[in-house]
Write a protein that holds these residues in place. Structure first.
Motif, mmCIF file in Angstrom:
data_model
loop_
_atom_site.group_PDB
_atom_site.id
_atom_site.type_symbol
_atom_site.label_atom_id
_atom_site.label_comp_id
_atom_site.label_asym_id
_atom_site.label_seq_id
_atom_site.Cartn_x
_atom_site.Cartn_y
_atom_site.Cartn_z
ATOM 1 N N TYR A 1 1.019 -1.188 -0.024
ATOM 2 C CA TYR A 1 -0.015 -0.139 0.235
ATOM 3 C C TYR A 1 0.834 1.237 -0.082
ATOM 4 C CZ TYR A 1 -2.886 3.756 1.916
ATOM 5 O OH TYR A 1 -3.542 5.070 2.191
ATOM 6 N N GLU B 1 -0.713 4.785 -0.739
ATOM 7 C CA GLU B 1 -1.477 5.896 -0.487
ATOM 8 C C GLU B 1 -2.959 5.774 -0.931
ATOM 9 O OE1 GLU B 1 0.296 9.650 -1.735
ATOM 10 O OE2 GLU B 1 0.148 9.161 -3.915
ATOM 11 N N THR B 2 -3.642 6.687 -0.194
ATOM 12 C CA THR B 2 -5.211 6.782 -0.981
ATOM 13 C C THR B 2 -5.270 8.084 -1.688
ATOM 14 O OG1 THR B 2 -5.995 5.507 1.003
ATOM 15 C CG2 THR B 2 -7.548 6.853 -0.440
ATOM 16 N N THR C 1 -12.276 7.790 -4.659
ATOM 17 C CA THR C 1 -11.107 7.458 -3.840
ATOM 18 C C THR C 1 -10.460 6.050 -3.923
ATOM 19 O OG1 THR C 1 -12.420 6.715 -1.837
ATOM 20 C CG2 THR C 1 -11.415 9.186 -2.128
ATOM 21 N N TRP C 2 -9.173 5.801 -4.086
ATOM 22 C CA TRP C 2 -8.529 4.738 -4.413
ATOM 23 C C TRP C 2 -7.618 4.489 -3.700
ATOM 24 C CZ3 TRP C 2 -10.833 2.346 -9.099
ATOM 25 C CH2 TRP C 2 -11.793 3.173 -9.813
ATOM 26 N N ASN C 3 -7.411 3.003 -3.127
ATOM 27 C CA ASN C 3 -5.980 2.603 -2.248
ATOM 28 C C ASN C 3 -5.171 2.240 -3.484
ATOM 29 O OD1 ASN C 3 -7.411 3.225 0.063
ATOM 30 N ND2 ASN C 3 -8.041 1.121 0.089
ATOM 31 N N HIS D 1 -1.593 0.740 -4.610
ATOM 32 C CA HIS D 1 -0.486 -0.446 -4.379
ATOM 33 C C HIS D 1 0.530 -0.568 -5.276
ATOM 34 C CE1 HIS D 1 -2.828 -2.423 -0.994
ATOM 35 N NE2 HIS D 1 -3.832 -1.692 -1.204
ATOM 36 N N PHE E 1 -4.990 0.255 -8.376
ATOM 37 C CA PHE E 1 -5.780 1.142 -7.778
ATOM 38 C C PHE E 1 -7.337 0.595 -7.244
ATOM 39 C CE2 PHE E 1 -3.131 3.295 -10.637
ATOM 40 C CZ PHE E 1 -3.086 4.564 -10.217
ATOM 41 N N ARG F 1 -10.761 0.652 -5.624
ATOM 42 C CA ARG F 1 -11.739 1.564 -5.087
ATOM 43 C C ARG F 1 -12.050 1.325 -3.605
ATOM 44 N NH1 ARG F 1 -17.107 3.208 -5.690
ATOM 45 N NH2 ARG F 1 -17.632 5.016 -7.132
ATOM 46 N N THR F 2 -12.199 2.432 -2.902
ATOM 47 C CA THR F 2 -12.387 2.247 -1.727
ATOM 48 C C THR F 2 -14.146 1.691 -1.121
ATOM 49 O OG1 THR F 2 -13.302 4.777 -1.463
ATOM 50 C CG2 THR F 2 -10.756 3.925 -0.648
#
Length: 261
Positions: free
Chosen positions: A171, A173-174, A181-183, A185, A202, A204-205
């Protein structure tokens, strides 16, 4: 009963089992169950790919792709496994996928420096159990003449659905891209013999069953904000599919397009 009839009967029983387990989504028209087969549509711009690249990790699994119309297509699967490795990635392909050249009229390859928008829309429904995602897969090369043996430099995944799964890499950042918003990696695939490529995921949260995206918003983040990719590279393809780690299910896609201009 001959061998062909026996195989067909088992497949029909498998369909019935899936429908009883997860509920029906769509009837089946034209279908293909042979691994690595392709079903072309929209004047050969796209094809559905019965990608079962991890099938050797589990016995007794199967997968079928189908196309009733351009707004009623998808795949059904049964992969009896609880391991953390991907068994298959059935998908729709536009452009290149470890093949000689690119699909007709796809607009790929397109060099990032040329600044073209890469817009895509998808709407789908899933009825499944187990571990899986629904995700875009985008390939980049240093060449505009990618062939079957051309190792990519980068792979970008855009996860719209994450059900009990996890992306490759660490990971970072977001971020907010394309209004969501996407985390993020970052990882690396070691393909052996000194070959490999970066993987940017990416996630999706929150899960969604539809998306309208411009891939350039994600490549701009990677190139301009993070300096992780160079804009001399070419986007070779955009795919959408389901990474299946294990379980049973069906995805039905009611809308799909990719436009480069």
């Amino acid at each position: 009963m001959n061998k062909h009839s026996t195989s067909k009967s088992f497949l029909l029983l498998g369909f019935a089992f899936i429908i009883l387990l997860v509920g029906p989504l769509a009837a089946f028209g034209a279908t293909l169950s042979t691994p690595s087969t392709k079903m072309y549509f929209k004047n050969n711009k796209y094809y559905i790919f019965n990608n079962v690249w991890g099938k050797d990790q589990v016995s007794g699994g199967w997968q079928t792709i189908y196309h009733n119309s351009d707004s009623n297509l998808g795949w059904v699967w049964n992969w009896p496994s609880k391991t953390s490795s991907v068994k298959a990635y059935p998908s729709i392909v536009s452009g290149w996928h470890w093949t000689e050249g690119y699909t007709k009229g796809s607009g790929f390859p397109t060099r990032l420096l040329d600044g073209k928008a890469i817009k895509t829309n998808v709407s789908y429904s899933i009825s499944a159990s187990g571990t899986y995602n629904a995700a875009y897969d985008i390939w980049l090369h240093n060449t505009d003449k990618a062939s079957w043996d051309s190792t990519p430099t980068d792979e970008i995944m855009l996860w719209l659905n994450n059900t009990n799964a996890g992306p490759l890499g660490a990971y970072v950042e977001t971020v907010s891209i394309n209004g969501h918003t996407w985390n993020v990696h970052k990882g690396y695939i070691d393909a052996g013999n000194g070959k490999g490529w970066n993987v940017f995921s990416f996630v999706r949260t929150s899960n969604t069953q539809k998306a309208s995206l411009d891939v350039r918003n994600f490549t701009n983040y990677l190139a301009d904000s993070k300096s992780w990719i160079d804009k001399t590279k070419y986007v070779s393809s955009v795919e959408f599919g389901t990474e299946i780690f294990g379980g049973t299910g069906q995805i039905n896609i009611s809308k799909w397009d990719v436009t480069v201009r």
